[in-house]
Design an enzyme around this catalytic site. Sequence first.
Site, mmCIF file in Angstrom:
data_model
loop_
_atom_site.group_PDB
_atom_site.id
_atom_site.type_symbol
_atom_site.label_atom_id
_atom_site.label_comp_id
_atom_site.label_asym_id
_atom_site.label_seq_id
_atom_site.Cartn_x
_atom_site.Cartn_y
_atom_site.Cartn_z
ATOM 1 N N LYS A 164 0.864 -1.185 0.000
ATOM 2 C CA LYS A 164 0.000 0.000 0.000
ATOM 3 C C LYS A 164 0.898 1.232 0.000
ATOM 4 O O LYS A 164 1.690 1.431 0.920
ATOM 5 C CB LYS A 164 -0.900 -0.016 1.230
ATOM 6 C CG LYS A 164 -1.719 1.271 1.415
ATOM 7 C CD LYS A 164 -2.632 1.220 2.654
ATOM 8 C CE LYS A 164 -3.343 2.544 2.882
ATOM 9 N NZ LYS A 164 -4.187 2.548 4.101
ATOM 10 N N LYS A 204 -10.333 12.907 7.554
ATOM 11 C CA LYS A 204 -9.906 12.524 8.902
ATOM 12 C C LYS A 204 -9.928 13.740 9.815
ATOM 13 O O LYS A 204 -9.798 14.867 9.338
ATOM 14 C CB LYS A 204 -8.468 11.989 8.850
ATOM 15 C CG LYS A 204 -8.318 10.618 8.241
ATOM 16 C CD LYS A 204 -6.892 10.131 8.369
ATOM 17 C CE LYS A 204 -6.704 8.761 7.761
ATOM 18 N NZ LYS A 204 -7.444 7.686 8.444
ATOM 19 N N GLU A 208 -9.484 3.566 1.842
ATOM 20 C CA GLU A 208 -8.928 3.618 0.483
ATOM 21 C C GLU A 208 -7.870 2.546 0.230
ATOM 22 O O GLU A 208 -7.659 2.139 -0.899
ATOM 23 C CB GLU A 208 -8.334 5.009 0.229
ATOM 24 C CG GLU A 208 -6.892 5.245 0.708
ATOM 25 C CD GLU A 208 -6.718 5.144 2.222
ATOM 26 O OE1 GLU A 208 -7.735 5.230 2.936
ATOM 27 O OE2 GLU A 208 -5.575 4.953 2.690
ATOM 28 N N ARG A 254 -7.746 -0.620 0.898
ATOM 29 C CA ARG A 254 -8.282 -1.860 0.324
ATOM 30 C C ARG A 254 -8.662 -1.695 -1.140
ATOM 31 O O ARG A 254 -8.612 -2.655 -1.908
ATOM 32 C CB ARG A 254 -9.470 -2.343 1.172
ATOM 33 C CG ARG A 254 -10.606 -1.361 1.243
ATOM 34 C CD ARG A 254 -11.561 -1.638 2.401
ATOM 35 N NE ARG A 254 -11.011 -1.228 3.698
ATOM 36 C CZ ARG A 254 -11.638 -1.401 4.857
ATOM 37 N NH1 ARG A 254 -12.840 -1.974 4.886
ATOM 38 N NH2 ARG A 254 -11.084 -0.994 5.983
HETATM 39 N N1 BES Z 1 -4.421 4.486 6.733
HETATM 40 C C1 BES Z 1 -5.608 4.280 7.478
HETATM 41 C C2 BES Z 1 -5.398 3.312 8.638
HETATM 42 C C3 BES Z 1 -4.526 3.793 9.753
HETATM 43 C C4 BES Z 1 -5.072 4.462 10.831
HETATM 44 C C5 BES Z 1 -3.198 3.537 9.748
HETATM 45 C C6 BES Z 1 -4.267 4.880 11.869
HETATM 46 C C7 BES Z 1 -2.384 3.944 10.786
HETATM 47 C C8 BES Z 1 -2.925 4.613 11.854
HETATM 48 C C9 BES Z 1 -6.688 3.703 6.577
HETATM 49 O O1 BES Z 1 -6.680 4.152 5.271
HETATM 50 C C10 BES Z 1 -7.981 4.123 7.171
HETATM 51 O O2 BES Z 1 -8.254 5.290 7.202
HETATM 52 N N2 BES Z 1 -8.772 3.165 7.626
HETATM 53 C C11 BES Z 1 -10.013 3.448 8.227
HETATM 54 C C12 BES Z 1 -11.010 2.403 7.770
HETATM 55 C C13 BES Z 1 -12.417 2.698 8.203
HETATM 56 C C14 BES Z 1 -12.947 3.890 7.481
HETATM 57 C C15 BES Z 1 -13.232 1.474 7.915
HETATM 58 C C16 BES Z 1 -9.839 3.383 9.737
HETATM 59 O O3 BES Z 1 -9.118 2.507 10.210
HETATM 60 O O4 BES Z 1 -10.374 4.244 10.414
HETATM 61 ZN ZN ZN Z 2 -4.872 4.732 4.558
HETATM 62 MN MN MN Z 3 -7.729 5.968 5.044
#
Ligand code: BES
Ligand code: ZN
Ligand code: MN
Length: 494
Positions: free
Chosen positions: A262, A274, A346, A348
């Site tokens: 990724k 975010k 994103e 996935r």
């Molecule tokens: N890159 C993030 C995941 C992440 C969060 C990595 C904190 C490192 C630290 C990923 O793209 C993401 O935003 N995932 C979301 C998924 C959710 C919307 C189902 C998440 O984990 O909040």
């Molecule tokens: Zn991410």
């Molecule tokens: Mn994300």
Amino acid sequence: MRITVRSGQLGQIRDGVLVFAALEGEQKPERLLPDSTARDKALVKLIADSGLRGAANETVFLPKGNQWILAVGLGKAKGLSLERVRQFAGTAVKSIRTRGHRHAVLPVLRERGLGDTAAVARALAEGALLGLYRYDKLRTVPKHEKNKHVDAITLVVERSGDVAHARRGVEKAEVIAEAVRLARDLINGPANLVTPTVLANQARQLAQQHRLKCTVTPFARLKRLGFGGIVGVAQGSNHPAQFIVLEYRPARAKATFALCGKGITFDSGGLSLKPSAKMEQMKYDMSGAAAVLGTVKAAAELKLPYTVIGIIAATENMPSGTAQRPGDVLKTLSGKTVEVLNTDAEGRLVLADCLHYAKRFKPDCVVDLATLTGACVVALGSEAVGLMTKDEKLAARLSQAGKETYERVWRLPLWDEYGPAMKSDIADLRNVTNTGEAGTITAAKFLEEFAAGLNWAHLDIAGTAWADKDRPYIPKGAVGIGIRLLINLMEHWK
Ligand code: BES
Ligand code: ZN
Ligand code: MN
């Protein structure tokens, strides 16, 4: 940095800071390592009188004539391991640097159950080289700091017959540490400097240096070719996405590994923005891609007898007038459609295209690495990589590699009952559940849809790719996780 190996008695070396290891809870001086030290009564007394308890990573500097010696605790004899050796070396060279010395002399420890000379030397060199890493490219380093750098390390073996063995270990460590340092530089680099184009150029440069094949497909072509997952994420950014394939193909390869990374160079969340707190950390959302680049580089330099295909989706996830919207439906490379209910899920989407693409190489094994879910940080914190696979053998191999490298993995289930939560009413899949339950597992279930027929494992490195505090050989910031793990996996494949 120069690492030399020589034979002799540590206490007899006249140059550099001599590093001695001491075990915890051992009163008897002969329990000082290496064994030969015990014969130097004055030295033994000096260390014994220093008050050092021998707890792991405890340090004390002691004067010996016009030389300095540094005693470092190794912890209790019972839990002694190569990980302790890596930490010992990292701790030693860092404190030597802090003191302003430039040359560290370390013993290649010999202790039952620790491993052979090559393995111990490798662990020492890895710990030292990784421990000394600093990300200094973007700041003006004050003069007093600039002058402080260790530029020579000597490893001492007792028997001259062991020199060659130790050297072999050191050479491997140098290759691996160099790959990890590259990954750390890319990850620590801010998103305005490390763009998808920069990652593509880095891959091209590696290809040139190590005679690899590199193919980069830029955004416009990805659109035409139907990489709908990557395009959906990339369309909100002004930096064009880059789909990078880096191939190491030795003659008479015994197996083929595909590694998917990724490479979100910045994850703002997109329109599902975010919160601003800690958003700056999302430059590390390309840690999977960095691990893939580093692993292919190291595999090539080590001349591993396997084909290694690195597959990277590099793009930003940004909100803009052209960004994908919650509710949009996209068509992935596999043909499967996805309802994008949250643009922040994103990773996935881009990995779906990578995994599908991997099929054309008919790999024996596919591993993807991704900072995929915040849920993984909640579940496992920063000590374990989340592992999800249905293949017992691959799970066992990765667990073993995790134990040996201390890039430990912890398996979560991939049971089919978790699957339906990712089904959409209007498309084949949705990219988030509506309950938020088991976020790490359901993300993996989504990926599994695109890994049909592959011998596949998913590694969620969200919690382990970034260190919030200094560790003996992992300074605060980018860890560069995954490279040592995957190289170990390949070294033990057959
Ligand atoms: N890159 C993030 C995941 C992440 C969060 C990595 C904190 C490192 C630290 C990923 O793209 C993401 O935003 N995932 C979301 C998924 C959710 C919307 C189902 C998440 O984990 O909040
Ligand atoms: Zn991410
Ligand atoms: Mn994300």
